[in-house]
Design a protein around this motif. Structure first.
Motif, PDB file in Angstrom:
ATOM      1  N   PHE A 232       0.522  -0.846   0.107  1.00 24.56           N
ATOM      2  CA  PHE A 232       0.092  -0.319  -0.158  1.00 24.56           C
ATOM      3  C   PHE A 232       0.833   1.428   0.153  1.00 24.56           C
ATOM      4  N   GLN A 233       2.074   0.869   0.985  1.00 21.47           N
ATOM      5  CA  GLN A 233       3.001   2.334   0.610  1.00 21.47           C
ATOM      6  C   GLN A 233       3.415   2.798  -0.619  1.00 21.47           C
ATOM      7  N   HIS A 234       3.572   1.699  -1.671  1.00 18.80           N
ATOM      8  CA  HIS A 234       4.251   1.601  -2.448  1.00 18.80           C
ATOM      9  C   HIS A 234       3.170   2.302  -3.675  1.00 18.80           C
ATOM     10  N   LEU A 235       2.004   1.608  -3.818  1.00 18.49           N
ATOM     11  CA  LEU A 235       0.618   2.104  -4.063  1.00 18.49           C
ATOM     12  C   LEU A 235       0.765   4.078  -4.127  1.00 18.49           C
ATOM     13  N   GLN A 236       0.591   4.227  -2.697  1.00 17.87           N
ATOM     14  CA  GLN A 236       0.147   5.211  -2.969  1.00 17.87           C
ATOM     15  C   GLN A 236       1.302   6.383  -3.180  1.00 17.87           C
ATOM     16  N   ALA A 237       2.937   5.315  -3.333  1.00 16.64           N
ATOM     17  CA  ALA A 237       4.004   6.605  -3.644  1.00 16.64           C
ATOM     18  C   ALA A 237       3.657   6.894  -5.145  1.00 16.64           C
ATOM     19  N   LEU A 238       3.117   5.640  -5.953  1.00 16.43           N
ATOM     20  CA  LEU A 238       3.059   5.868  -6.967  1.00 16.43           C
ATOM     21  C   LEU A 238       2.150   6.799  -7.725  1.00 16.43           C
ATOM     22  N   VAL A 239       0.577   7.152  -6.840  1.00 15.78           N
ATOM     23  CA  VAL A 239      -0.072   7.569  -7.365  1.00 15.78           C
ATOM     24  C   VAL A 239      -0.255   9.297  -6.967  1.00 15.78           C
ATOM     25  N   GLY A 240       0.414   8.641  -6.176  1.00 14.92           N
ATOM     26  CA  GLY A 240       1.058  10.301  -5.848  1.00 14.92           C
ATOM     27  C   GLY A 240       1.796  11.622  -6.196  1.00 14.92           C
TER      28      GLY A 240
END
Length: 68
Positions: free
Chosen positions: A59-67
């Protein structure tokens, strides 16, 4: 003049289908099972056994990619 259609002859039946598997078709799943079983028996040897749960990291990686 009409032409007769040629039908291929039917293969002789032996009463059952015999299929031979290659050696790796049984060896690879057995090797994977043994490897996973050994990791389950001794989870301290696994590198992912410590730290944050994998789902949190995902989830942290996905949040970083979306951000971005």
């Amino acid at each position: 003049m009409s032409a007769r259609s040629h039908t291929p002859p039917h293969p002789a039946t032996t009463g059952g289908v015999q299929t031979r598997l290659p050696w790796w078709a049984l060896a690879l799943p057995a090797l994977a099972f043994v490897t996973l079983f050994v990791l389950i028996l001794n989870p301290t040897d696994a590198q992912a056994g410590t730290g944050e749960p994998a789902i949190t990291q995902l989830f942290q990686h996905l949040q970083a990619l979306v951000g971005r």
